[in-house]
Design a protein around this motif. Structure first.
Motif, PDB file in Angstrom:
ATOM      1  N   GLN A   1       0.829  -1.186   0.000  1.00 29.80           N
ATOM      2  CA  GLN A   1       0.000   0.000   0.000  1.00 29.80           C
ATOM      3  C   GLN A   1       0.871   1.246   0.000  1.00 29.80           C
ATOM      4  OE1 GLN A   1      -2.300  -0.308   3.642  1.00 29.80           O
ATOM      5  NE2 GLN A   1      -0.754   0.751   4.846  1.00 29.80           N
ATOM      6  N   ARG A   2       0.231   2.359  -0.340  1.00 31.91           N
ATOM      7  CA  ARG A   2       0.932   3.638  -0.337  1.00 31.91           C
ATOM      8  C   ARG A   2       0.932   4.184   1.086  1.00 31.91           C
ATOM      9  NH1 ARG A   2      -0.644   7.943  -4.934  1.00 31.91           N
ATOM     10  NH2 ARG A   2      -0.293   6.020  -6.125  1.00 31.91           N
ATOM     11  N   ASP A   3       2.114   4.463   1.606  1.00 32.26           N
ATOM     12  CA  ASP A   3       2.260   4.925   2.987  1.00 32.26           C
ATOM     13  C   ASP A   3       2.898   6.299   3.037  1.00 32.26           C
ATOM     14  OD1 ASP A   3       3.166   1.603   3.988  1.00 32.26           O
ATOM     15  OD2 ASP A   3       1.220   2.587   4.200  1.00 32.26           O
ATOM     16  N   MET A   4       2.522   7.073   4.051  1.00 26.45           N
ATOM     17  CA  MET A   4       3.129   8.387   4.233  1.00 26.45           C
ATOM     18  C   MET A   4       4.548   8.237   4.768  1.00 26.45           C
ATOM     19  SD  MET A   4       2.015  11.713   6.449  1.00 26.45           S
ATOM     20  CE  MET A   4       3.143  11.306   7.773  1.00 26.45           C
ATOM     21  N   VAL A   5       5.434   9.033   4.212  1.00 19.33           N
ATOM     22  CA  VAL A   5       6.834   9.048   4.628  1.00 19.33           C
ATOM     23  C   VAL A   5       7.099  10.256   5.531  1.00 19.33           C
ATOM     24  CG1 VAL A   5       9.207   9.271   3.811  1.00 19.33           C
ATOM     25  CG2 VAL A   5       7.580   7.853   2.544  1.00 19.33           C
ATOM     26  N   ALA A   6       6.618  11.420   5.095  1.00 20.04           N
ATOM     27  CA  ALA A   6       6.851  12.652   5.848  1.00 20.04           C
ATOM     28  C   ALA A   6       5.842  13.690   5.409  1.00 20.04           C
ATOM     29  CB  ALA A   6       8.269  13.170   5.617  1.00 20.04           C
ATOM     30  N   CYS A   7       5.598  14.665   6.291  1.00 25.97           N
ATOM     31  CA  CYS A   7       4.720  15.772   5.936  1.00 25.97           C
ATOM     32  C   CYS A   7       5.239  17.042   6.585  1.00 25.97           C
ATOM     33  CB  CYS A   7       3.276  15.504   6.342  1.00 25.97           C
ATOM     34  SG  CYS A   7       2.992  15.403   8.114  1.00 25.97           S
ATOM     35  N   ILE A   8       4.816  18.174   6.033  1.00 20.47           N
ATOM     36  CA  ILE A   8       5.236  19.469   6.558  1.00 20.47           C
ATOM     37  C   ILE A   8       4.094  20.452   6.374  1.00 20.47           C
ATOM     38  CG2 ILE A   8       6.300  20.138   4.346  1.00 20.47           C
ATOM     39  CD1 ILE A   8       8.458  21.597   6.041  1.00 20.47           C
ATOM     40  N   THR A   9       3.863  21.271   7.420  1.00 19.30           N
ATOM     41  CA  THR A   9       2.812  22.274   7.341  1.00 19.30           C
ATOM     42  C   THR A   9       3.362  23.579   6.775  1.00 19.30           C
ATOM     43  OG1 THR A   9       3.202  23.239   9.521  1.00 19.30           O
ATOM     44  CG2 THR A   9       1.824  21.260   9.433  1.00 19.30           C
ATOM     45  N   SER A  10       2.465  24.495   6.480  1.00 13.80           N
ATOM     46  CA  SER A  10       2.893  25.795   5.977  1.00 13.80           C
ATOM     47  C   SER A  10       3.723  26.530   7.021  1.00 13.80           C
ATOM     48  CB  SER A  10       1.675  26.627   5.582  1.00 13.80           C
ATOM     49  OG  SER A  10       0.782  26.755   6.677  1.00 13.80           O
ATOM     50  N   GLY A  11       3.544  26.204   8.289  1.00 10.52           N
ATOM     51  CA  GLY A  11       4.313  26.835   9.358  1.00 10.52           C
ATOM     52  C   GLY A  11       5.615  26.123   9.679  1.00 10.52           C
ATOM     53  N   GLY A  12       5.853  24.991   9.017  1.00  7.75           N
ATOM     54  CA  GLY A  12       7.116  24.295   9.197  1.00  7.75           C
ATOM     55  C   GLY A  12       7.086  23.098  10.134  1.00  7.75           C
ATOM     56  N   THR A  13       5.937  22.784  10.694  1.00  6.13           N
ATOM     57  CA  THR A  13       5.827  21.583  11.528  1.00  6.13           C
ATOM     58  C   THR A  13       6.003  20.341  10.656  1.00  6.13           C
ATOM     59  OG1 THR A  13       4.341  22.672  13.088  1.00  6.13           O
ATOM     60  CG2 THR A  13       4.325  20.268  13.058  1.00  6.13           C
ATOM     61  N   THR A  14       6.814  19.395  11.144  1.00  5.38           N
ATOM     62  CA  THR A  14       7.081  18.189  10.367  1.00  5.38           C
ATOM     63  C   THR A  14       6.692  16.941  11.149  1.00  5.38           C
ATOM     64  OG1 THR A  14       9.348  18.084  11.184  1.00  5.38           O
ATOM     65  CG2 THR A  14       8.987  19.260   9.111  1.00  5.38           C
ATOM     66  N   ASN A  15       6.475  15.878  10.384  1.00  5.97           N
ATOM     67  CA  ASN A  15       6.167  14.580  10.970  1.00  5.97           C
ATOM     68  C   ASN A  15       6.732  13.523  10.050  1.00  5.97           C
ATOM     69  OD1 ASN A  15       5.137  12.690  12.680  1.00  5.97           O
ATOM     70  ND2 ASN A  15       3.021  13.406  12.587  1.00  5.97           N
TER      71      ASN A  15
ATOM     72  N   GLY B   1      15.359  10.327  11.334  1.00  9.06           N
ATOM     73  CA  GLY B   1      16.804  10.425  11.471  1.00  9.06           C
ATOM     74  C   GLY B   1      17.558  10.266  10.170  1.00  9.06           C
ATOM     75  N   ARG B   2      16.869   9.833   9.104  1.00 13.05           N
ATOM     76  CA  ARG B   2      17.526   9.650   7.798  1.00 13.05           C
ATOM     77  C   ARG B   2      16.956  10.595   6.743  1.00 13.05           C
ATOM     78  NH1 ARG B   2      16.980   5.033   5.042  1.00 13.05           N
ATOM     79  NH2 ARG B   2      14.925   4.530   5.915  1.00 13.05           N
ATOM     80  N   PHE B   3      15.665  10.852   6.799  1.00 15.40           N
ATOM     81  CA  PHE B   3      15.001  11.715   5.818  1.00 15.40           C
ATOM     82  C   PHE B   3      14.649  13.054   6.453  1.00 15.40           C
ATOM     83  CE2 PHE B   3      12.945   8.224   2.940  1.00 15.40           C
ATOM     84  CZ  PHE B   3      14.181   7.594   2.848  1.00 15.40           C
ATOM     85  N   THR B   4      14.698  14.102   5.645  1.00 14.93           N
ATOM     86  CA  THR B   4      14.317  15.432   6.093  1.00 14.93           C
ATOM     87  C   THR B   4      13.415  16.080   5.049  1.00 14.93           C
ATOM     88  OG1 THR B   4      16.402  15.717   7.293  1.00 14.93           O
ATOM     89  CG2 THR B   4      15.102  17.693   6.840  1.00 14.93           C
ATOM     90  N   ILE B   5      12.243  16.518   5.486  1.00 10.70           N
ATOM     91  CA  ILE B   5      11.334  17.229   4.593  1.00 10.70           C
ATOM     92  C   ILE B   5      11.481  18.723   4.849  1.00 10.70           C
ATOM     93  CG2 ILE B   5       9.374  17.086   6.192  1.00 10.70           C
ATOM     94  CD1 ILE B   5       7.552  16.763   3.711  1.00 10.70           C
TER      95      ILE B   5
END
Length: 121
Positions: free
Chosen positions: A44-58, A65-69
């Motif tokens: 299935q398609r899974d989320m890797v990372a997300c970022i808000t317009s204010g810069g909050t990341t998940n 620790g390996r990927f940066t959005i």
């Protein structure tokens, strides 16, 4: 409507890095968050990372620790820096436009065409 165009995929050896880009256009004023997803064959398609317009990341636990959005609001572009790549990171990576609310990312039905990332061992 929102249009998303990804770039930056390719074939790399394990341990190396890649940077993906996603350029957004159209009705982007309606978007307050962007995400990267990936889909391996038969999975299935899974989320890797997300970022808000204010810069909050998940991030997904598998990439912390390996990927940066990151994002450049002036260019309407979101990036995914992928370091220490592993063969299990091999997948088609998709950019998505959505909404971030109460700690959860909700994808809208706006997807890029996808870009292939292949990590060899």
């Amino acid at each position: 409507q929102v249009q998303l165009v990804e770039s930056g995929g390719g074939l790399v050896q394990a341990g190396n890095s890649l940077r993906l880009s996603c350029a957004a256009s159209g009705s982007i004023f309606s978007i307050n968050a962007m995400g990267w997803y990936r889909q391996a064959p038969g999975k299935q398609r899974d989320m890797v990372a997300c970022i808000t317009s204010g810069g909050t990341t998940n991030y997904a636990n598998s990439v912390k620790g390996r990927f940066t959005i990151s994002r450049d609001n002036a260019k309407n572009t979101v990036y995914l820096q992928m370091n220490s790549l592993k063969p299990e990171d091999t997948a088609v990576y998709y950019c998505n436009a959505g909404e971030y609310f109460s700690g959860t990312y909700y994808p809208y039905d706006y997807w890029g065409q996808g870009t292939q990332v292949t990590v060899s061992s």
